[in-house]
Design a protein around this motif. Structure first.
Motif, PDB file in Angstrom:
ATOM      1  N   ARG A   6       0.836  -1.200   0.000  1.00 13.77           N
ATOM      2  CA  ARG A   6       0.000   0.000   0.000  1.00 13.77           C
ATOM      3  C   ARG A   6       0.873   1.253   0.000  1.00 13.77           C
ATOM      4  O   ARG A   6       0.578   2.227  -0.669  1.00 13.77           O
ATOM      5  CB  ARG A   6      -0.949  -0.021   1.194  1.00 13.77           C
ATOM      6  CG  ARG A   6      -2.124   0.918   1.026  1.00 13.77           C
ATOM      7  CD  ARG A   6      -3.174   0.799   2.118  1.00 13.77           C
ATOM      8  NE  ARG A   6      -3.724  -0.542   2.198  1.00 13.77           N
ATOM      9  CZ  ARG A   6      -3.709  -1.305   3.293  1.00 13.77           C
ATOM     10  NH1 ARG A   6      -3.195  -0.872   4.412  1.00 13.77           N
ATOM     11  NH2 ARG A   6      -4.226  -2.514   3.272  1.00 13.77           N
ATOM     12  N   ARG A   7       1.974   1.219   0.760  1.00 14.72           N
ATOM     13  CA  ARG A   7       2.879   2.367   0.807  1.00 14.72           C
ATOM     14  C   ARG A   7       3.607   2.568  -0.511  1.00 14.72           C
ATOM     15  O   ARG A   7       3.927   3.692  -0.879  1.00 14.72           O
ATOM     16  CB  ARG A   7       3.908   2.172   1.926  1.00 14.72           C
ATOM     17  CG  ARG A   7       3.522   2.822   3.202  1.00 14.72           C
ATOM     18  CD  ARG A   7       4.645   2.968   4.209  1.00 14.72           C
ATOM     19  NE  ARG A   7       5.939   2.473   3.840  1.00 14.72           N
ATOM     20  CZ  ARG A   7       6.622   1.527   4.492  1.00 14.72           C
ATOM     21  NH1 ARG A   7       6.108   0.966   5.546  1.00 14.72           N
ATOM     22  NH2 ARG A   7       7.819   1.160   4.091  1.00 14.72           N
ATOM     23  N   LEU A   8       3.910   1.502  -1.211  1.00 10.97           N
ATOM     24  CA  LEU A   8       4.646   1.589  -2.480  1.00 10.97           C
ATOM     25  C   LEU A   8       3.738   1.890  -3.670  1.00 10.97           C
ATOM     26  O   LEU A   8       4.243   2.175  -4.758  1.00 10.97           O
ATOM     27  CB  LEU A   8       5.409   0.287  -2.733  1.00 10.97           C
ATOM     28  CG  LEU A   8       6.527  -0.030  -1.747  1.00 10.97           C
ATOM     29  CD1 LEU A   8       7.127  -1.391  -2.050  1.00 10.97           C
ATOM     30  CD2 LEU A   8       7.588   1.051  -1.756  1.00 10.97           C
ATOM     31  N   ASN A   9       2.444   1.813  -3.478  1.00 18.54           N
ATOM     32  CA  ASN A   9       1.491   2.054  -4.562  1.00 18.54           C
ATOM     33  C   ASN A   9       1.524   3.532  -4.956  1.00 18.54           C
ATOM     34  O   ASN A   9       1.224   4.398  -4.143  1.00 18.54           O
ATOM     35  CB  ASN A   9       0.084   1.667  -4.103  1.00 18.54           C
ATOM     36  CG  ASN A   9      -0.962   1.873  -5.175  1.00 18.54           C
ATOM     37  OD1 ASN A   9      -0.636   2.098  -6.334  1.00 18.54           O
ATOM     38  ND2 ASN A   9      -2.210   1.806  -4.781  1.00 18.54           N
ATOM     39  N   PRO A  10       1.863   3.837  -6.214  1.00 18.11           N
ATOM     40  CA  PRO A  10       1.871   5.229  -6.649  1.00 18.11           C
ATOM     41  C   PRO A  10       0.441   5.713  -6.924  1.00 18.11           C
ATOM     42  O   PRO A  10       0.020   5.885  -8.067  1.00 18.11           O
ATOM     43  CB  PRO A  10       2.723   5.208  -7.918  1.00 18.11           C
ATOM     44  CG  PRO A  10       2.530   3.820  -8.462  1.00 18.11           C
ATOM     45  CD  PRO A  10       2.340   2.930  -7.261  1.00 18.11           C
ATOM     46  N   ALA A  11      -0.314   5.920  -5.859  1.00 21.98           N
ATOM     47  CA  ALA A  11      -1.733   6.275  -5.990  1.00 21.98           C
ATOM     48  C   ALA A  11      -1.887   7.756  -6.316  1.00 21.98           C
ATOM     49  O   ALA A  11      -1.156   8.606  -5.814  1.00 21.98           O
ATOM     50  CB  ALA A  11      -2.477   5.945  -4.705  1.00 21.98           C
ATOM     51  N   VAL A  12      -2.840   8.035  -7.196  1.00 22.73           N
ATOM     52  CA  VAL A  12      -3.190   9.399  -7.586  1.00 22.73           C
ATOM     53  C   VAL A  12      -4.710   9.517  -7.521  1.00 22.73           C
ATOM     54  O   VAL A  12      -5.418   8.509  -7.547  1.00 22.73           O
ATOM     55  CB  VAL A  12      -2.687   9.742  -9.005  1.00 22.73           C
ATOM     56  CG1 VAL A  12      -1.164   9.697  -9.082  1.00 22.73           C
ATOM     57  CG2 VAL A  12      -3.299   8.817 -10.046  1.00 22.73           C
ATOM     58  N   PRO A  13      -5.226  10.739  -7.455  1.00 24.42           N
ATOM     59  CA  PRO A  13      -6.686  10.890  -7.509  1.00 24.42           C
ATOM     60  C   PRO A  13      -7.235  10.306  -8.812  1.00 24.42           C
ATOM     61  O   PRO A  13      -6.641  10.466  -9.881  1.00 24.42           O
ATOM     62  CB  PRO A  13      -6.889  12.399  -7.448  1.00 24.42           C
ATOM     63  CG  PRO A  13      -5.656  12.931  -6.812  1.00 24.42           C
ATOM     64  CD  PRO A  13      -4.553  12.014  -7.237  1.00 24.42           C
ATOM     65  N   ARG A  14      -8.351   9.633  -8.712  1.00 20.14           N
ATOM     66  CA  ARG A  14      -8.973   8.970  -9.869  1.00 20.14           C
ATOM     67  C   ARG A  14      -9.148   9.919 -11.044  1.00 20.14           C
ATOM     68  O   ARG A  14      -8.944   9.543 -12.203  1.00 20.14           O
ATOM     69  CB  ARG A  14     -10.320   8.391  -9.451  1.00 20.14           C
ATOM     70  CG  ARG A  14     -11.122   7.810 -10.589  1.00 20.14           C
ATOM     71  CD  ARG A  14     -12.471   7.307 -10.165  1.00 20.14           C
ATOM     72  NE  ARG A  14     -13.236   8.349  -9.492  1.00 20.14           N
ATOM     73  CZ  ARG A  14     -14.044   8.142  -8.470  1.00 20.14           C
ATOM     74  NH1 ARG A  14     -14.209   6.943  -7.985  1.00 20.14           N
ATOM     75  NH2 ARG A  14     -14.699   9.133  -7.921  1.00 20.14           N
ATOM     76  N   GLY A  15      -9.491  11.183 -10.784  1.00 15.99           N
ATOM     77  CA  GLY A  15      -9.723  12.141 -11.860  1.00 15.99           C
ATOM     78  C   GLY A  15      -8.495  12.478 -12.682  1.00 15.99           C
ATOM     79  O   GLY A  15      -8.609  13.023 -13.785  1.00 15.99           O
ATOM     80  N   VAL A  16      -7.305  12.149 -12.185  1.00 11.94           N
ATOM     81  CA  VAL A  16      -6.062  12.421 -12.910  1.00 11.94           C
ATOM     82  C   VAL A  16      -5.824  11.384 -14.000  1.00 11.94           C
ATOM     83  O   VAL A  16      -5.148  11.652 -14.995  1.00 11.94           O
ATOM     84  CB  VAL A  16      -4.876  12.457 -11.910  1.00 11.94           C
ATOM     85  CG1 VAL A  16      -3.537  12.522 -12.612  1.00 11.94           C
ATOM     86  CG2 VAL A  16      -5.038  13.610 -10.944  1.00 11.94           C
TER      87      VAL A  16
END
Length: 149
Positions: A6-16
């Motif tokens: 979870r920490r390594l996941n390069p998460a961005v806002p869905r709208g991006v």
């Protein structure tokens, strides 16, 4: 282990995600147009016109039959993503694999003995298709009819 992932996941806002997808498709379309333009400038004018006509015909066909439905499907998939989604989830895994195969195919075609006007026609067709797809991704950001057109 789950916390580490979870920490390594390069998460961005869905709208991006549609913005990133549009930028990638638009960048590849631009590269294809630039490369095909160089080949066409080295061709006779009649050959260049034929290549442009063939590429445009191919592009129009692909836009209607393949790329518009693909973008619509992907926009629906993106809308169902969580509020924060992995950066690379802008495309499905299958699409990433197809992009890899097409990239390798493009490199092989460029290094082949195929006539450059023929390659230019194919690059124009793919460039138009990707450019139209990029437009749909960008239009969806403004609340346009990207997913439901």
């Amino acid at each position: 282990m789950t916390a580490l992932l979870r920490r390594l996941n390069p998460a961005v806002p869905r709208g991006v995600l549609p913005l990133l997808a549009g930028l990638i498709w638009g960048s590849v379309a631009t590269m294809l147009f630039v490369r095909s333009g160089g080949w066409l400038l080295a061709s006779s004018s009649s050959t260049a016109v034929l290549a442009i006509a063939a590429g445009t015909s191919m592009g129009v066909f692909l836009i209607r039959r393949a790329f518009t439905p693909l973008v619509r499907k992907n926009l629906v998939r993106l809308a169902a993503r969580p509020d924060r989604a992995c950066l690379f989830s802008m495309f499905a895994w299958r699409s990433w694999l197809i992009a890899l195969v097409m990239s390798v195919g493009g490199v092989m075609a460029r290094h082949s003995s195929a006539p450059r006007p023929l390659l230019a026609a194919m690059y124009i067709g793919m460039g138009l298709s990707l450019g139209a797809g990029a437009f749909l991704y960008f239009r969806s950001l403004r609340g346009g009819r990207g997913a439901d057109a």
